[in-house]
Design a protein around this motif. Structure first.
Motif, PDB file in Angstrom:
ATOM      1  N   ILE A 294       0.846  -1.200   0.000  1.00 20.83           N
ATOM      2  CA  ILE A 294       0.000   0.000   0.000  1.00 20.83           C
ATOM      3  C   ILE A 294       0.879   1.248   0.000  1.00 20.83           C
ATOM      4  N   LEU A 295       1.902   1.265   0.835  1.00 24.47           N
ATOM      5  CA  LEU A 295       2.791   2.435   0.903  1.00 24.47           C
ATOM      6  C   LEU A 295       3.526   2.658  -0.412  1.00 24.47           C
TER       7      LEU A 295
ATOM      8  N   GLY B 205      -0.284   9.315  -4.737  1.00 21.10           N
ATOM      9  CA  GLY B 205      -1.082   9.530  -3.531  1.00 21.10           C
ATOM     10  C   GLY B 205      -2.521   9.927  -3.813  1.00 21.10           C
ATOM     11  N   ARG B 206      -2.898  10.068  -5.080  1.00 25.18           N
ATOM     12  CA  ARG B 206      -4.253  10.490  -5.444  1.00 25.18           C
ATOM     13  C   ARG B 206      -5.191   9.317  -5.694  1.00 25.18           C
ATOM     14  N   LEU B 207      -4.689   8.097  -5.647  1.00 24.91           N
ATOM     15  CA  LEU B 207      -5.536   6.948  -5.954  1.00 24.91           C
ATOM     16  C   LEU B 207      -6.605   6.752  -4.889  1.00 24.91           C
ATOM     17  N   SER B 208      -7.758   6.268  -5.313  1.00 26.30           N
ATOM     18  CA  SER B 208      -8.835   5.950  -4.370  1.00 26.30           C
ATOM     19  C   SER B 208      -8.509   4.630  -3.666  1.00 26.30           C
ATOM     20  N   PHE B 209      -9.219   4.356  -2.565  1.00 28.71           N
ATOM     21  CA  PHE B 209      -9.025   3.087  -1.862  1.00 28.71           C
ATOM     22  C   PHE B 209      -9.325   1.923  -2.817  1.00 28.71           C
ATOM     23  N   ARG B 210     -10.336   2.071  -3.679  1.00 30.02           N
ATOM     24  CA  ARG B 210     -10.680   1.017  -4.632  1.00 30.02           C
ATOM     25  C   ARG B 210      -9.516   0.763  -5.595  1.00 30.02           C
ATOM     26  N   GLN B 211      -8.932   1.826  -6.132  1.00 31.32           N
ATOM     27  CA  GLN B 211      -7.806   1.672  -7.056  1.00 31.32           C
ATOM     28  C   GLN B 211      -6.608   1.021  -6.362  1.00 31.32           C
ATOM     29  N   ILE B 212      -6.363   1.407  -5.103  1.00 25.07           N
ATOM     30  CA  ILE B 212      -5.252   0.806  -4.345  1.00 25.07           C
ATOM     31  C   ILE B 212      -5.542  -0.662  -4.110  1.00 25.07           C
ATOM     32  N   SER B 213      -6.793  -0.990  -3.739  1.00 24.02           N
ATOM     33  CA  SER B 213      -7.138  -2.391  -3.460  1.00 24.02           C
ATOM     34  C   SER B 213      -6.948  -3.266  -4.700  1.00 24.02           C
ATOM     35  N   GLU B 214      -7.258  -2.710  -5.885  1.00 28.85           N
ATOM     36  CA  GLU B 214      -7.068  -3.466  -7.125  1.00 28.85           C
ATOM     37  C   GLU B 214      -5.585  -3.737  -7.386  1.00 28.85           C
ATOM     38  N   ARG B 215      -4.733  -2.767  -7.082  1.00 25.59           N
ATOM     39  CA  ARG B 215      -3.295  -2.941  -7.319  1.00 25.59           C
ATOM     40  C   ARG B 215      -2.658  -3.881  -6.293  1.00 25.59           C
ATOM     41  N   VAL B 216      -3.133  -3.799  -5.047  1.00 25.32           N
ATOM     42  CA  VAL B 216      -2.516  -4.565  -3.955  1.00 25.32           C
ATOM     43  C   VAL B 216      -3.177  -5.937  -3.785  1.00 25.32           C
ATOM     44  N   LYS B 217      -4.351  -6.107  -4.403  1.00 25.74           N
ATOM     45  CA  LYS B 217      -5.096  -7.378  -4.352  1.00 25.74           C
ATOM     46  C   LYS B 217      -5.610  -7.697  -2.954  1.00 25.74           C
ATOM     47  N   VAL B 218      -6.175  -6.678  -2.284  1.00 31.22           N
ATOM     48  CA  VAL B 218      -6.871  -6.868  -1.005  1.00 31.22           C
ATOM     49  C   VAL B 218      -8.180  -6.087  -1.076  1.00 31.22           C
TER      50      VAL B 218
ATOM     51  N   VAL C  63     -11.248  -3.370  -0.244  1.00 29.24           N
ATOM     52  CA  VAL C  63     -11.283  -1.930   0.019  1.00 29.24           C
ATOM     53  C   VAL C  63     -11.277  -1.649   1.531  1.00 29.24           C
ATOM     54  N   PRO C  64     -12.089  -2.389   2.347  1.00 26.37           N
ATOM     55  CA  PRO C  64     -12.035  -2.134   3.799  1.00 26.37           C
ATOM     56  C   PRO C  64     -10.641  -2.397   4.400  1.00 26.37           C
ATOM     57  N   THR C  65      -9.939  -3.394   3.873  1.00 26.85           N
ATOM     58  CA  THR C  65      -8.573  -3.658   4.359  1.00 26.85           C
ATOM     59  C   THR C  65      -7.670  -2.474   4.056  1.00 26.85           C
ATOM     60  N   VAL C  66      -7.756  -1.941   2.841  1.00 28.21           N
ATOM     61  CA  VAL C  66      -6.954  -0.773   2.462  1.00 28.21           C
ATOM     62  C   VAL C  66      -7.298   0.400   3.374  1.00 28.21           C
ATOM     63  N   SER C  67      -8.588   0.641   3.566  1.00 34.21           N
ATOM     64  CA  SER C  67      -9.039   1.753   4.414  1.00 34.21           C
ATOM     65  C   SER C  67      -8.503   1.624   5.834  1.00 34.21           C
ATOM     66  N   ASN C  68      -8.631   0.422   6.419  1.00 34.29           N
ATOM     67  CA  ASN C  68      -8.151   0.192   7.789  1.00 34.29           C
ATOM     68  C   ASN C  68      -6.637   0.329   7.898  1.00 34.29           C
ATOM     69  N   LYS C  69      -5.924  -0.231   6.930  1.00 32.37           N
ATOM     70  CA  LYS C  69      -4.456  -0.170   6.945  1.00 32.37           C
ATOM     71  C   LYS C  69      -3.974   1.276   6.831  1.00 32.37           C
TER      72      LYS C  69
END
Length: 199
Positions: A10-11, A18-31, A33-39
């Motif tokens: 994620i980091l 740094g402009r990506l949404s939680f959804r976009q990050i979750s797609e890249r990291v393969k976890v 959206v709630p996991t990305v948000s919590n992390k």
């Protein structure tokens, strides 16, 4: 407290954009959206993520940057640094183990450098200084090197000291807070209770 593989991924994604949404990050990291948000929320609370900002190109803005090293007595370094904390031209200040300050300063016009340097003579704690223009930038990355197993040093939510030993953990309004001792835990709990009573 160590970063796990998901934290690291994620980091790394955030360091690139740094402009990506939680959804976009979750797609890249393969976890999820709630996991990305919590992390991300947890790393923000820990101070690992300090903020999100645009990465501006100084040279494209027609600005000039310099590196300034200042020598002062070790006992006076903090005092010297305080002279520059609120100066917008001083972009970064580092305290070095050699008993010096290293500062990166940026100016909108080159003649403003001379004005700045002339003000250094008004600071009696400065023993000597050296200044050099940055003429070319070969590499400029974030200082944080994100690697698996990196240790996070949390800050006590009560006394603001860094916690080098095992931290005590407390949840309040969905956020985790870290405390360095039972005394700080009690003081923080009292503060939370007073806050709850006001609402």
């Amino acid at each position: 407290m160590n970063l796990d593989g998901t934290d690291v991924n994620i980091l790394k994604v955030l360091q690139k954009n740094g402009r990506l949404s939680f959804r976009q990050i979750s797609e890249r990291v393969k976890v999820s959206v709630p996991t990305v948000s919590n992390k991300i929320s947890n790393m923000e609370n820990l101070g690992v993520i300090r903020g999100y900002q645009a990465d501006l190109d100084t040279e494209r803005l027609g600005e000039v940057s310099v590196i300034l090293t200042i020598k002062a007595k070790p006992s006076e370094l903090k005092q010297v640094a305080e002279y520059f904390e609120d100066d917008a031209r001083v972009r970064k200040i580092f305290v070095l183990s050699s008993g010096r300050l290293l500062m990166i300063c940026t100016f909108t016009e080159s003649h403003r450098i001379n004005e700045f340097v002339s003000q250094l003579g008004n600071i009696p704690e400065i023993i000597e200084y050296d200044i050099a223009n940055i003429v070319n930038v070969i590499k400029e990355n974030h200082r944080a090197l994100v690697e698996l197993g990196a240790t996070v040093i949390p800050q006590c939510a009560q006394c603001k000291k860094d916690i080098w030993d095992d931290a005590l953990k407390m949840k309040f309004e969905g956020k985790e807070f870290y405390l360095c001792s039972n005394d700080c835990m009690k003081a923080f709990q009292d503060k939370v209770e007073r806050q709850k009573a006001k609402t």
